[in-house]
Design an enzyme around this catalytic site. Structure first.
Site, mmCIF file in Angstrom:
data_model
loop_
_atom_site.group_PDB
_atom_site.id
_atom_site.type_symbol
_atom_site.label_atom_id
_atom_site.label_comp_id
_atom_site.label_asym_id
_atom_site.label_seq_id
_atom_site.Cartn_x
_atom_site.Cartn_y
_atom_site.Cartn_z
ATOM 1 N N LYS A 129 52.920 85.024 -31.664
ATOM 2 C CA LYS A 129 51.742 84.938 -31.405
ATOM 3 C C LYS A 129 50.206 84.578 -31.576
ATOM 4 O O LYS A 129 49.753 83.794 -31.823
ATOM 5 C CB LYS A 129 51.491 85.792 -30.469
ATOM 6 C CG LYS A 129 50.431 85.924 -29.213
ATOM 7 C CD LYS A 129 50.241 87.184 -28.370
ATOM 8 C CE LYS A 129 49.793 88.645 -29.201
ATOM 9 N NZ LYS A 129 49.514 89.509 -28.394
ATOM 10 N N THR A 130 50.190 85.896 -33.095
ATOM 11 C CA THR A 130 48.887 85.575 -33.501
ATOM 12 C C THR A 130 49.508 83.711 -34.281
ATOM 13 O O THR A 130 48.577 83.428 -34.457
ATOM 14 C CB THR A 130 49.475 86.661 -34.460
ATOM 15 O OG1 THR A 130 48.822 87.894 -33.700
ATOM 16 C CG2 THR A 130 47.540 87.119 -34.876
ATOM 17 N N ASP A 157 43.707 85.937 -25.999
ATOM 18 C CA ASP A 157 44.234 86.905 -26.612
ATOM 19 C C ASP A 157 44.592 88.127 -25.738
ATOM 20 O O ASP A 157 44.043 88.292 -25.343
ATOM 21 C CB ASP A 157 44.283 87.237 -28.079
ATOM 22 C CG ASP A 157 45.492 87.226 -28.774
ATOM 23 O OD1 ASP A 157 46.602 87.885 -27.859
ATOM 24 O OD2 ASP A 157 45.404 88.614 -29.747
ATOM 25 N N GLU A 158 46.097 88.203 -25.865
ATOM 26 C CA GLU A 158 45.950 89.877 -24.357
ATOM 27 C C GLU A 158 45.757 89.447 -22.679
ATOM 28 O O GLU A 158 45.084 89.890 -22.829
ATOM 29 C CB GLU A 158 46.288 90.831 -24.876
ATOM 30 C CG GLU A 158 46.124 91.507 -26.552
ATOM 31 C CD GLU A 158 47.394 91.776 -26.700
ATOM 32 O OE1 GLU A 158 48.224 91.886 -25.733
ATOM 33 O OE2 GLU A 158 47.942 91.892 -27.788
ATOM 34 N N GLN A 213 53.789 92.755 -21.585
ATOM 35 C CA GLN A 213 52.969 93.996 -21.615
ATOM 36 C C GLN A 213 51.320 94.327 -21.352
ATOM 37 O O GLN A 213 50.850 95.031 -21.884
ATOM 38 C CB GLN A 213 52.830 93.507 -23.211
ATOM 39 C CG GLN A 213 53.936 93.482 -24.216
ATOM 40 C CD GLN A 213 53.839 93.216 -25.779
ATOM 41 O OE1 GLN A 213 53.229 94.061 -26.051
ATOM 42 N NE2 GLN A 213 54.279 91.895 -25.672
ATOM 43 N N ARG A 248 57.869 97.175 -30.956
ATOM 44 C CA ARG A 248 56.905 97.618 -31.704
ATOM 45 C C ARG A 248 58.021 97.995 -33.166
ATOM 46 O O ARG A 248 57.479 97.633 -34.353
ATOM 47 C CB ARG A 248 56.288 99.034 -31.886
ATOM 48 C CG ARG A 248 55.159 99.148 -30.587
ATOM 49 C CD ARG A 248 54.684 98.424 -31.374
ATOM 50 N NE ARG A 248 54.533 96.843 -30.122
ATOM 51 C CZ ARG A 248 54.711 95.696 -30.028
ATOM 52 N NH1 ARG A 248 53.825 95.054 -31.245
ATOM 53 N NH2 ARG A 248 54.830 95.327 -28.933
#
Length: 749
Positions: free
Chosen positions: A34-35, A219-220, A250, A602
């Site tokens: 994603k980043t 983002d998010e 998430q 994670r």
DNA sequence: GGCGTAAGACTTTTT
DNA sequence: GTCTTACGCC
């Protein structure tokens, strides 16, 4: 060479970066890059000729923003200072400082954190003569917060309030907002809501920002609330160049007003949206992904997707059962040492838990074993009393209308001023229609009662002198030192000369250092006000300086967006995750499941989960069961190890210890807290079956306290608490599972 | 007004 | 077990 060739992208990622024809929604599962996509997108836009200042990009933490900025710089080989990248809160604050005058705010407004909000709310309730008990301040703040998160001002609620409570709440809401305005303060929610109000009320301003930001990226996105959604819509409506990245699986901030619907209905809200779905995971092993997929599968409200990887299976996922949280702590510490011997760095490991309270046991055991660790979150540095005190002085200097800060420090160190003195000054301030500090600085000193004049003149002098320093443009660190001296705060601490005061001095020195570094190395052109803002808007993760050797510990919420080679997911019991308080609501249970999913994903290489049979809480031992989430994951996806170890050495050790303590108890005959055994000894067959019924007056025995009689009963089932009068005259409250009827005791013996 | 002790609440998660 | 608040005494 184009940007797009400098960064490795898979076909979907590449498509998402290159698409440039209206709204884009990128479903990016955990660890799907994603980043990378977001960074590449920004760099690509700049390469296409966009000025950095025309980009508005909202990230979840300031740290993420910093990292993204430097990556973009590396990719484009261009400085991108002008780019707006940061958290929604910090960028809204920036807009409001520039434009706040349109809604009655000066550029110097103060941002109130949760503690400041609470003291203000208490004051408001008092002024409205509303009893704390009929409306608990925290509860009122919680409700007001959710109104603000959906951009609902009190006026909009007036027609709907039916109950007396709701009507009172509106009164409180109004008074609270007025109080904030009066002292030129905004709370966290205001930063978002007021920006939306600003845009609605000042169309010309909105137009300017619409024009300024040619591209808006988020983002998010699954964690945005209604205020943030409205903000985005307002900002991007006419050009439609919105690029949002998120993962509905998430979404874990529903309790803070986040609307998972925002991401699920994005296509409807932004017509012509092109959807991209990233499912290839580059982070975790196959075994971990299978485990994660199985965990999240149960959720009903989600966009269908399944993560996959081309990586190897990897090490097994383990689920360990322990006797209690202390054993869990010991075992995790042992595993950490073992992994360290194998060459895994502490910094590559993380212990993740649901609640902050769970960190304690791990802190203790890691400290005991001298394993370096970093705790992220919890009571942060900037929440410590001495730090808040110092910041209150500085905040007052920037914004003299801030009564909450004034009240905090006007008698600190003690200047003989108390409640009566406060009221005296408040009366004067009221008459002059000024804040407390303003009234003190500009009002007639004779208007105050003679007995307080000495004390108040000290306060007056401090701020008069500090204001001079500021006028002469002394650098912030110097003003800070002046403040410490003039206020007498440092002298107060040095005078105390205790271990505690030494620690406080150390913290203040740390703050001074931070301010010096901030000023001299990072922001030579900025002032105190900027420092204060940065400090209040910092996230827990922002303050995290990842170290090679130190094991990381944090809540599951904090862990979002991070990754670790080895993850210990601890305390997986029903009531912890899902939290007991969310049992009744299936939507909330789903959010808890997503939280677990965040935790699982994670882990890159190794995931070790655990749950315990008993957990210490408020000095009581509470029984627990494996989380329902674990129970719904097929057994073949993990290796279960029962390490509850009720018979082994530790229990034997404790038996000896308990015997000693018991002897001590008899002798002392007084049950001082320290004499009380901290860990009861329990063998597996010590536990009464659930079917055992206790009744008043019944004779029972306890492994440590011996024989006694039940004098009262509360609770039921596993949570039943019994008050027992023991033969040695002591009276104890005990959990039912640790008590047996006297009969079974004798047969066992 | 300041300081000490005692009782009560508290724990979900955070910008 | 820990932090906050209330109350009584100096």
């Amino acid at each position: 060479m184009s940007i797009i060739d400098k960064i490795v992208l898979n076909p979907v990622q590449r498509e998402a970066v290159l698409y440039d024809d209206g709204p884009q929604l990128v479903f990016a599962g955990a660890g799907t890059g994603k980043t990378r996509v977001l960074t590449a997108k920004i760099a690509w836009l700049i390469e296409q000729g966009l000025y950095p200042a025309e980009i508005f990009a909202a990230t979840f933490t300031n740290k993420a923003a910093r990292e993204m900025r430097s990556r973009v710089e590396a990719l484009t080989s261009l400085p991108v200072e002008g780019m707006w990248i940061g958290t929604f809160h910090s960028m809204c604050a920036r807009i409001l400082r520039r434009e706040g005058t349109h809604i009655g705010y000066l550029p110097s407004f103060t941002i109130y954190d949760t503690a400041d909000q609470l003291s203000l709310m208490k004051k408001v309730l008092k002024s409205l003569q509303i009893d704390d008990r009929s409306m608990p301040p925290r509860q009122a703040l919680g409700k007001i917060s959710s109104y603000k998160n959906s951009c609902t001002p009190p006026e909009k609620l007036e027609n709907e309030a039916r109950s007396f409570y709701d009507q009172e709440l509106i009164r409180v809401y109004k008074a609270y907002q007025k109080a904030l305005r009066d002292q030129q303060a905004m709370d966290f929610d205001d930063l978002l809501a007021n920006t939306v109000y600003l845009f609605e009320r000042a169309p010309a301003v909105l137009e300017r920002y619409r024009h300024a930001f040619k591209h808006v990226l988020v983002d998010e996105y699954q964690d945005t609330n209604t205020a943030q959604f409205l903000f985005l819509k307002l900002l991007s409506q006419n050009h439609g160049r919105v690029f949002v990245v998120g993962d509905d699986d998430q979404s874990i901030y529903g309790w803070r007003g986040a609307q998972i619907e925002n991401i699920l209905s994005f296509e409807r809200e932004f017509p012509g949206t092109k959807v991209f779905t990233l499912e290839q995971n580059y982070r975790s092993t196959k075994v971990i992904l299978d485990f994660a997929n199985a965990a999240i599968k149960e959720n009903q409200t989600r966009a269908p997707k399944k993560l996959w990887t081309s990586r190897d299976s990897g090490d097994e996922v383990t689920v360990n059962r322990f006797r209690d949280d202390r054993q869990e702590g010991d075992a995790v510490a042992e595993r950490i040492e073992e992994l360290q011997r194998k060459g895994v760095k502490g910094g590559d490991m993380a212990i993740l838990f649901r609640t902050n309270a769970q960190s304690r046991v791990f802190e203790e055991v890691l400290r005991r074993r001298k394993i370096p660790y970093i705790l992220i979150g919890g009571i942060s540095f900037y929440e410590r009393a001495e730090i808040k005190d110092c910041l209150a002085y500085l905040r007052l200097l920037v914004n003299p209308k801030d009564n909450v800060s004034f009240e905090r420090i006007f008698n600190l160190p003690s200047r003989g001023l108390g409640e009566k003195a406060y009221e005296n000054l408040a009366e004067l301030a009221g008459k002059r229609n000024e804040s407390l500090l303003e009234a003190l600085l500009t009002g007639d000193p004779a208007a105050l009662a003679p007995r307080y004049q000495q004390g108040f003149s000290e306060v007056r002098d401090i701020f008069a002198l500090l204001a001079d320093c500021e006028k002469q443009h002394e650098p912030p660190p110097q003003i800070f030192n002046e403040m410490l001296k003039l206020s007498g705060y440092m002298d107060m601490l040095t005078g105390e000369d205790t271990e505690e005061s030494a620690g406080r001095i150390e913290n203040i020195n740390e703050l001074a250092n931070a301010l010096t570094i901030w000023t001299e190395e990072q922001h030579p052109d900025k002032g105190l006000a900027d420092f204060l803002e940065e400090v209040t808007l910092a996230t827990d993760v922002d303050a995290w300086d990842q170290k090679d050797e130190a094991v990381n510990m944090m809540t599951l919420h904090c862990a979002k967006g991070l990754e670790f080679r080895c993850v210990f997911l601890v305390g997986l019991e029903d009531g912890i995750i899902p939290s007991r308080q969310n049992f009744d609501d299936e939507k909330k249970v789903e959010e808890e499941r997503r939280l677990l999913y965040v935790g699982i994903t994670r882990a890159m290489q190794r995931l070790e989960c655990s749950h315990v049979d008993y957990r210490w809480r408020f000095g009581d031992l509470i029984p627990g069961y494996p989380s329902r989430f674990l129970q719904s994951i097929p057994q073949e996806l993990y290796t279960f190890r029962d390490r509850s170890n009720y018979f082994g050495t530790p229990a034997a050790e404790e038996k000896k210890k308990a015997k000693k303590e018991r002897a001590g108890l008899r002798q002392a005959s007084l049950l001082t807290p320290s004499a009380r055994p901290r860990t009861p000894v329990y063998d597996r067959d010590d536990f009464s079956q659930e079917t055992v019924e206790f009744r008043m007056g019944q004779f029972v025995t306890h492994r440590i306290y011996g024989r006694g009689r039940i004098v009262s009963i509360s609770g039921f089932g596993e949570d039943m608490k019994l008050s027992v009068l023991f033969n040695d005259g002591s009276r104890k409250k005990l959990m039912a599972p640790y008590i047996r009827t006297a009969l079974s005791y004798t047969t066992n013996k």
